[in-house]
Design a protein around this motif. Structure first.
Motif, PDB file in Angstrom:
ATOM      1  N   ASP A  53       1.630  11.037   3.157  1.00 41.67           N
ATOM      2  CA  ASP A  53       1.897  10.099   2.157  1.00 41.67           C
ATOM      3  C   ASP A  53       1.680   8.425   3.078  1.00 41.67           C
ATOM      4  N   HIS A  54       1.015   7.892   2.102  1.00 41.02           N
ATOM      5  CA  HIS A  54       0.559   6.464   3.458  1.00 41.02           C
ATOM      6  C   HIS A  54       1.865   5.951   3.143  1.00 41.02           C
ATOM      7  N   PRO A 106       0.756  -1.172  -0.189  1.00 42.14           N
ATOM      8  CA  PRO A 106       0.595  -0.033   0.363  1.00 42.14           C
ATOM      9  C   PRO A 106       0.759   1.477   0.208  1.00 42.14           C
ATOM     10  N   CYS A 107       2.521   0.792   0.091  1.00 39.75           N
ATOM     11  CA  CYS A 107       2.865   2.459   0.001  1.00 39.75           C
ATOM     12  C   CYS A 107       2.787   3.397  -0.962  1.00 39.75           C
ATOM     13  N   TYR A 108       2.142   4.515  -1.166  1.00 41.41           N
ATOM     14  CA  TYR A 108       2.436   5.899  -1.665  1.00 41.41           C
ATOM     15  C   TYR A 108       1.378   5.454  -2.671  1.00 41.41           C
ATOM     16  N   ASP A 136      -5.839   4.912  -1.368  1.00 36.54           N
ATOM     17  CA  ASP A 136      -5.486   5.303   0.342  1.00 36.54           C
ATOM     18  C   ASP A 136      -5.437   6.605   0.518  1.00 36.54           C
ATOM     19  N   VAL A 137      -4.679   7.301   0.189  1.00 35.09           N
ATOM     20  CA  VAL A 137      -4.408   8.704   0.289  1.00 35.09           C
ATOM     21  C   VAL A 137      -5.780   9.518   0.716  1.00 35.09           C
ATOM     22  N   PHE A 177       0.597   6.260   7.973  1.00 34.78           N
ATOM     23  CA  PHE A 177       0.713   7.540   7.351  1.00 34.78           C
ATOM     24  C   PHE A 177       2.479   7.793   7.795  1.00 34.78           C
ATOM     25  N   GLU A 178       2.185   9.369   7.355  1.00 37.18           N
ATOM     26  CA  GLU A 178       4.083  10.446   7.799  1.00 37.18           C
ATOM     27  C   GLU A 178       3.403  11.301   6.802  1.00 37.18           C
TER      28      GLU A 178
END
Length: 451
Positions: free
Chosen positions: A198-199, A166-168, A172-173, A206-207
């Motif tokens: 971002d995811h 799921p990163c970025y 999802d974002v 998240f971050e």
């Protein structure tokens, strides 16, 4: 709730730091959260009406330190008196109209309390200044948005956030748009310079990044950001958790710190003549070597929970990478190292996690690095680490043992007064054994019919 940017904090013009009273009146503040954090990082506050700001500014506000927890006090001890630092004044009307927050330095009987994380960092920065350095820090705050399932289990707040990588992921974002943009707008209204949201690598993780600043300002902002994230998430029926490893099969949450030293004439780290190839000065290499030399003890402070070592001890995750170091090594723009060097101006310490107290984490990392500078240590070639501290501690108990053996790091915790390091280690050993003495579902599954 959208933020009215007209309410963004604009300091009043002055040749000197405005008083807290001036700031409260100029911003239309009606209530102030007078806040300090314990050694464990718990935010403690009293809500003070604006009518009492003069009293707060002059006399502070009292707390029973033992009740707060993790502040080196017993029930019989005198009050902790939180004295506000006006330079940290932060209006947060997007949480409640008229609300502001101010970070405080706890005192006891008129003297700074040595168990206060903020005072420990303040003394560390004073020592750095005596050596001719100021310290800038950037912090990356990772967190999960979660809920409880019908049986009490932890579940991702966004039920659709289920992909294997799921990163970025833009989708999802977008589903978390309202949460992320409210936090981003808040950060920018406060002048923090949010530049990315971002995811992260785990489902529900998240971050949200903001500009670096001096070490104290960044530590204050980490505490404020955690508060904002928690309150905004709860408003939407979610929970923001900074727990290092809430899910066994997902990447854990770090709190990476980007550290740099500065002198009056500019940055102390760059050197284009560097023969090691990273563009760093001997000062930078000494700083790196100091952190590597003290890495095992440093983990006790920057990864200070039982759960922390589920993150650094992980061998794999559902996405294919843990993104958490297991060895005290350094290198260039390579995220597998304990210390990453993204450019010649800074080093990124990747061993810390979401449970770290930002004041203690910064103080301990700075103390370790400065010890390397003072001893002119050499970290060796990039990609290597110090053989004495190459393998990081396996558990919180191992980390506390390493802390006990490290006079530089215990000295960093005791910088404002003796006994803090011993007290901190005792609290953490009690935490470890409280966990160790709990019978877990794993043990039931493993042993119930094994014999």
């Amino acid at each position: 709730m959208a933020i009215d940017t007209a309410e963004a904090f604009t300091p009043i013009a002055s040749d000197t730091q405005p008083t807290l009273t001036e700031l409260v009146h100029s911003t239309g503040t009606t209530f102030i959260l007078a806040l300090f954090v314990t050694l464990s990082g718990k935010p403690c506050a009293k809500l003070v009406p604006a009518q009492a700001v003069g009293q707060l500014e002059k006399d502070g506000v009292g707390f029973a330190g033992f009740a707060a927890g993790g502040m080196g006090q017993q029930p019989k001890d005198p009050d902790l008196v939180a004295m506000p630092d006006a330079s940290s004044f932060t209006p947060i009307p997007f949480i409640r109209p008229g609300l502001a927050l101010v970070h405080c330095d706890p005192h006891v009987e008129g003297e700074p309390w040595p168990y206060s994380p903020r005072i420990i960092l303040r003394e560390t920065l004073r020592r750095a200044a005596d050596l001719g350095f100021t310290v800038n820090v950037g912090a990356e705050i990772e967190y999960f948005l979660v809920n409880r399932g019908t049986s009490g289990e932890l579940v991702t707040a966004d039920a659709s956030d289920r992909s294997s990588q799921p990163c970025y992921d833009a989708r999802d974002v977008t589903r978390m748009y309202d949460h992320l943009t409210e936090i981003s707008t808040a950060m920018n209204a406060l002048g923090w310079g949010n530049y990315a949201n971002d995811h992260e690598d785990g489902n529900g993780q998240f971050e949200q990044n903001f500009d670096y600043a001096d070490a104290m300002t960044t530590a204050d902002r980490v505490i404020t950001a955690r508060y904002l994230l928690s309150v905004v998430a709860e408003k939407r029926g979610m929970r923001a958790t900074f727990m290092p490893k809430p899910f066994a099969d997902r990447t854990g949450s770090g709190m990476h710190m980007h550290l740099s030293l500065w002198r009056e004439d500019g940055a102390a780290f760059p050197d284009p003549a560097d023969e090691k190839g990273l563009g760093l000065s001997s000062t930078a290499y000494g700083f790196i070597a100091g952190i590597l030399d003290h890495a095992c003890a440093l983990q006790a402070v920057i990864a200070p929970t039982v759960n922390s070592y589920k993150r650094t001890g992980a061998t794999t995750t559902s996405s294919g990478a843990t993104w958490s170091p297991r060895f005290a090594t350094y290198g260039g723009n390579d995220r597998t190292h304990y210390l990453r060097v993204p450019d010649c101006h800074r080093v990124e310490l990747r061993g810390g996690d979401g449970s770290a107290n930002p004041y203690l984490a910064a103080a301990a990392a700075i103390a370790a690095g400065l010890d390397g500078v003072q001893r002119a240590l050499d970290p060796g070639a990039p990609g290597s680490g110090d053989s004495k501290s190459d393998s990081l501690p396996m558990t919180l108990l191992h980390a506390m043992d390493a802390l006990d053996r490290d006079p530089v790091l215990t000295g960093a915790l005791d910088i404002a007064g003796p006994g803090v390091a011993e007290y901190f280690a005792r609290l953490k050993r009690e935490e470890f054994f409280a966990w160790h003495n709990t019978v877990t579902p794993w043990e039931i599954d493993q042993y119930l019919t094994a014999f």
